[in-house]
Design a protein around this motif. Structure first.
Motif, PDB file in Angstrom:
ATOM      1  N   PHE A 159       0.812  16.009  -6.465  1.00 34.79           N
ATOM      2  CA  PHE A 159       0.408  15.217  -5.309  1.00 34.79           C
ATOM      3  C   PHE A 159      -0.799  14.325  -5.595  1.00 34.79           C
ATOM      4  N   GLY A 160      -1.395  14.497  -6.762  1.00 35.50           N
ATOM      5  CA  GLY A 160      -2.553  13.673  -7.112  1.00 35.50           C
ATOM      6  C   GLY A 160      -2.197  12.204  -7.152  1.00 35.50           C
ATOM      7  N   GLY A 161      -3.077  11.387  -6.611  1.00 36.87           N
ATOM      8  CA  GLY A 161      -2.844   9.942  -6.570  1.00 36.87           C
ATOM      9  C   GLY A 161      -2.596   9.434  -5.171  1.00 36.87           C
ATOM     10  N   THR A 162      -2.222  10.329  -4.234  1.00 37.20           N
ATOM     11  CA  THR A 162      -1.966   9.878  -2.867  1.00 37.20           C
ATOM     12  C   THR A 162      -3.230   9.324  -2.218  1.00 37.20           C
ATOM     13  N   GLU A 163      -4.410   9.796  -2.674  1.00 38.60           N
ATOM     14  CA  GLU A 163      -5.665   9.311  -2.096  1.00 38.60           C
ATOM     15  C   GLU A 163      -5.943   7.852  -2.428  1.00 38.60           C
ATOM     16  N   ILE A 164      -5.106   7.245  -3.261  1.00 40.68           N
ATOM     17  CA  ILE A 164      -5.257   5.826  -3.576  1.00 40.68           C
ATOM     18  C   ILE A 164      -5.135   4.959  -2.316  1.00 40.68           C
ATOM     19  N   ILE A 165      -4.541   5.510  -1.254  1.00 43.25           N
ATOM     20  CA  ILE A 165      -4.458   4.792   0.012  1.00 43.25           C
ATOM     21  C   ILE A 165      -5.846   4.353   0.464  1.00 43.25           C
ATOM     22  N   THR A 217      -2.399  -1.174   8.460  1.00 38.11           N
ATOM     23  CA  THR A 217      -1.733  -0.784   7.219  1.00 38.11           C
ATOM     24  C   THR A 217      -2.106   0.633   6.777  1.00 38.11           C
ATOM     25  N   ILE A 218      -3.372   1.031   6.939  1.00 37.22           N
ATOM     26  CA  ILE A 218      -3.792   2.360   6.488  1.00 37.22           C
ATOM     27  C   ILE A 218      -3.103   3.462   7.297  1.00 37.22           C
ATOM     28  N   PRO A 219      -3.129   3.428   8.656  1.00 39.83           N
ATOM     29  CA  PRO A 219      -2.408   4.473   9.402  1.00 39.83           C
ATOM     30  C   PRO A 219      -0.922   4.519   9.096  1.00 39.83           C
ATOM     31  N   SER A 220      -0.311   3.332   8.957  1.00 42.67           N
ATOM     32  CA  SER A 220       1.116   3.289   8.659  1.00 42.67           C
ATOM     33  C   SER A 220       1.414   3.979   7.329  1.00 42.67           C
ATOM     34  N   ALA A 221       0.571   3.700   6.318  1.00 42.71           N
ATOM     35  CA  ALA A 221       0.787   4.303   5.001  1.00 42.71           C
ATOM     36  C   ALA A 221       0.511   5.796   5.020  1.00 42.71           C
ATOM     37  N   VAL A 222      -0.599   6.200   5.654  1.00 41.32           N
ATOM     38  CA  VAL A 222      -0.967   7.617   5.682  1.00 41.32           C
ATOM     39  C   VAL A 222       0.095   8.445   6.400  1.00 41.32           C
ATOM     40  N   ASN A 223       0.624   7.922   7.500  1.00 39.32           N
ATOM     41  CA  ASN A 223       1.620   8.675   8.270  1.00 39.32           C
ATOM     42  C   ASN A 223       2.936   8.835   7.528  1.00 39.32           C
ATOM     43  N   SER A 224       3.290   7.860   6.705  1.00 38.27           N
ATOM     44  CA  SER A 224       4.614   7.887   6.073  1.00 38.27           C
ATOM     45  C   SER A 224       4.623   8.533   4.696  1.00 38.27           C
ATOM     46  N   ILE A 225       3.555   8.373   3.933  1.00 38.94           N
ATOM     47  CA  ILE A 225       3.566   8.809   2.541  1.00 38.94           C
ATOM     48  C   ILE A 225       3.749  10.319   2.384  1.00 38.94           C
ATOM     49  N   PRO A 226       2.964  11.165   3.059  1.00 39.84           N
ATOM     50  CA  PRO A 226       3.134  12.615   2.819  1.00 39.84           C
ATOM     51  C   PRO A 226       4.526  13.107   3.170  1.00 39.84           C
ATOM     52  N   ILE A 227       5.092  12.620   4.277  1.00 45.89           N
ATOM     53  CA  ILE A 227       6.427  13.051   4.682  1.00 45.89           C
ATOM     54  C   ILE A 227       7.455  12.652   3.630  1.00 45.89           C
ATOM     55  N   ARG A 228       7.344  11.410   3.163  1.00 44.99           N
ATOM     56  CA  ARG A 228       8.302  10.945   2.151  1.00 44.99           C
ATOM     57  C   ARG A 228       8.173  11.735   0.854  1.00 44.99           C
ATOM     58  N   ILE A 272       0.829  -1.202   0.000  1.00 53.48           N
ATOM     59  CA  ILE A 272       0.000   0.000   0.000  1.00 53.48           C
ATOM     60  C   ILE A 272       0.864   1.252   0.000  1.00 53.48           C
ATOM     61  N   ARG A 273       1.931   1.240   0.816  1.00 56.25           N
ATOM     62  CA  ARG A 273       2.829   2.400   0.845  1.00 56.25           C
ATOM     63  C   ARG A 273       3.387   2.690  -0.542  1.00 56.25           C
ATOM     64  N   PHE A 274       3.850   1.648  -1.212  1.00 49.88           N
ATOM     65  CA  PHE A 274       4.545   1.868  -2.484  1.00 49.88           C
ATOM     66  C   PHE A 274       3.581   2.038  -3.648  1.00 49.88           C
ATOM     67  N   ILE A 275       2.356   1.535  -3.537  1.00 54.16           N
ATOM     68  CA  ILE A 275       1.357   1.842  -4.559  1.00 54.16           C
ATOM     69  C   ILE A 275       1.054   3.333  -4.527  1.00 54.16           C
ATOM     70  N   ALA A 276       0.908   3.885  -3.310  1.00 52.78           N
ATOM     71  CA  ALA A 276       0.667   5.323  -3.187  1.00 52.78           C
ATOM     72  C   ALA A 276       1.863   6.124  -3.694  1.00 52.78           C
ATOM     73  N   LEU A 277       3.074   5.680  -3.375  1.00 55.67           N
ATOM     74  CA  LEU A 277       4.267   6.349  -3.893  1.00 55.67           C
ATOM     75  C   LEU A 277       4.320   6.257  -5.410  1.00 55.67           C
ATOM     76  N   GLY A 278       3.964   5.071  -5.933  1.00 58.53           N
ATOM     77  CA  GLY A 278       3.997   4.881  -7.379  1.00 58.53           C
ATOM     78  C   GLY A 278       3.050   5.802  -8.102  1.00 58.53           C
ATOM     79  N   SER A 279       1.888   6.076  -7.479  1.00 61.21           N
ATOM     80  CA  SER A 279       0.921   6.971  -8.102  1.00 61.21           C
ATOM     81  C   SER A 279       1.341   8.430  -7.988  1.00 61.21           C
ATOM     82  N   ALA A 280       1.974   8.810  -6.862  1.00 55.78           N
ATOM     83  CA  ALA A 280       2.282  10.221  -6.610  1.00 55.78           C
ATOM     84  C   ALA A 280       3.654  10.646  -7.116  1.00 55.78           C
TER      85      ALA A 280
END
Length: 476
Positions: free
Chosen positions: A215-221, A234-245, A22-30
């Protein structure tokens, strides 16, 4: 591929996505075209001060994702924010949100595949762009028919390659700056070529339209929640890390790029990352980076097709899209939505054949409108739900959004301001026209089609094998 290989009676998505997927799918989209290609437009608008725009935009997106995370942890589902808008704002806003997100994914994919054709021109300038796009459509279509577990693993490695390459580029750029291997490279380039704010605050504000596209695509989380193995973790872990990264990647990479060469030298004839290293005479680094940006574009398109398929699947579950969109392949993939997205990409191939020079900014601005609309609906859905909760219900939330309610109000005002910004440029004004026409057409479609359905057809359908939903309306 035969019909019996595609069709199946299964109507439930598989929970095959792990936290790292989930983390890297969101990264892949953004982390894709917005950074590797679109950043040149935002740098032109604001100069080095574009770094402020990415920090401000990143903070607003973080509030959106936290609001989405609050709802997704409490009620993970395939339709995600489309369902939340239906539940908390009403059937029409939910209908518009779901279909506008599908529109967003279409135009983001078109922007990504357009950029891919530009990247290939680095090596093959005489080959027509549309040929590469046609080949890419075939590869991506096949990738999206794998099972969700295989898709998640593939996207994990594609996104990991991007992240590693970005870190390596940052380190290489810092080495060039520190050791002075190129005379023009210096951190002072951030303020010595017209100042840090060469176009004033107005330039920073005008750059936000392109910045928010990035930044579009981060909502894929939220979309992945329906296929996450353990959404509460998994959702909190991804949400907390993705914007900072993402903010770190955008801010650090662009700071390095603008330090290597004055920001005025950055053009739009290719990826600014590739152009800078090619201009410095580091041809091997430029070639490697070109491979990376091509992989980034493929990865982003892959993630966006995944997201569009899942949102339309969720809409079909609620009766807001044709029932055929619920049909899954034997691998558990909503294959009809993949076919629809591939058809949209083929339209992108045609547009690149007809108007290759003007297409990117027009597509990106339309995608920005759709993206910000969806973010507004996420924020409004969460605000509507929270306002009807008792203090006891709020206390039981497992992942509450922070800064309530002032953070959400500020984010809503900010997003509305970004939409208004599209009217101030000739190249982006078309996005408002297309957006208004789209919302009018979808509203008409809702009243023509959905309002003719019997009342029970508009109720949210409970998952098979569960009791009907008897929660109060304010519960997620």
């Amino acid at each position: 591929m035969t019909t019996d290989m595609l069709t199946t009676d299964k109507t439930s998505l598989q929970r095959g996505l792990k936290s790292r997927h989930i983390r890297f799918i969101a990264l892949g989209s953004a982390i894709g075209t917005g950074l590797f290609y679109g950043s040149s437009e935002s740098i032109k608008a604001a100069g080095p001060a574009v770094l402020l725009a990415y920090l401000i935009g990143g903070a607003a997106v973080f509030l959106v994702l936290r609001s989405l995370g609050e709802m997704a942890v409490s009620r993970p589902c395939a339709g995600s924010f489309g369902e939340y808008a239906t539940r908390h704002l009403g059937p029409l806003p939910g209908f518009l949100t779901g279909w506008t997100y599908a529109l967003e994914m279409v135009f983001v994919c078109l922007a990504d595949i357009t950029a891919l054709g530009v990247y290939m021109g680095f090596w093959f300038p005489d080959v027509p762009r549309w040929i590469w796009l046609l080949a890419a459509v075939g590869v991506i279509g096949a990738m999206n028919l794998f099972s969700v577990k295989v898709f998640g693993e593939l996207e994990f490695w594609l996104s990991l390659a991007k992240v590693v390459a970005i870190i390596a580029m940052i380190l290489a750029g810092l080495a060039i700056i520190v050791f002075g291997s190129h005379g023009g490279a210096s951190v002072s380039n951030l303020w010595s070529n017209g100042g840090f704010l060469p176009h004033g605050i107005q330039g920073v504000v005008m750059s936000l339209a392109v910045v928010m596209f990035a930044f579009g695509g981060t909502e894929i989380i939220g979309v992945t929640a329906g296929e996450a193995q353990d959404p509460e973790k998994t959702i909190p872990s991804a949400v907390n890390s993705i914007p900072i990264r993402i903010v770190l990647f955008y801010v650090l990479t662009l700071a390095v790029i603008m330090s290597l060469d004055p920001w005025q030298h950055i053009g739009s004839g290719g990826s600014p990352f590739v152009e800078i290293f090619a201009g410095l005479g580091v041809s091997s680094a430029a070639a490697v980076l070109n491979v990376v940006v091509i992989v980034a574009a493929l990865s982003a398109i892959n993630s966006d097709i995944f997201a569009a398929g899942r949102i339309m699947y969720g809409m079909a579950e609620r009766g807001q899209a044709p029932a055929a969109m619920r049909r899954l392949s034997r691998n558990g993939v909503p294959w009809l939505t993949v076919v629809i997205m591939i058809g949209a990409l083929l339209c992108g191939v045609l547009l690149n054949y007809l108007m290759p020079e003007r297409i990117f900014l027009v597509i990106a601005s339309i995608a920005t409108f759709a993206t910000v609309w969806v973010w507004l609906m996420i924020l409004l859905s969460q605000v509507s739900a929270r306002r009807r909760m008792t203090p006891q219900e709020v206390a039981t939330l497992k992942y509450p959004a922070p800064f309530w309610p002032y953070g959400q109000i500020a984010a809503i005002v900010f997003m509305a301001g970004v939409v208004a910004l599209l009217a101030f440029s000739d190249s982006t004004r078309i996005a408002l026209v297309v957006g208004a026409v789209w919302l009018a057409l979808m509203t008409g479609a809702y009243y023509l089609c959905m309002r003719r359905r019997p009342p029970e057809a508009e109720t949210l359908e409970a998952p098979k094998g569960t009791e009907p939903d008897r929660e109060p309306v304010h519960q997620y």
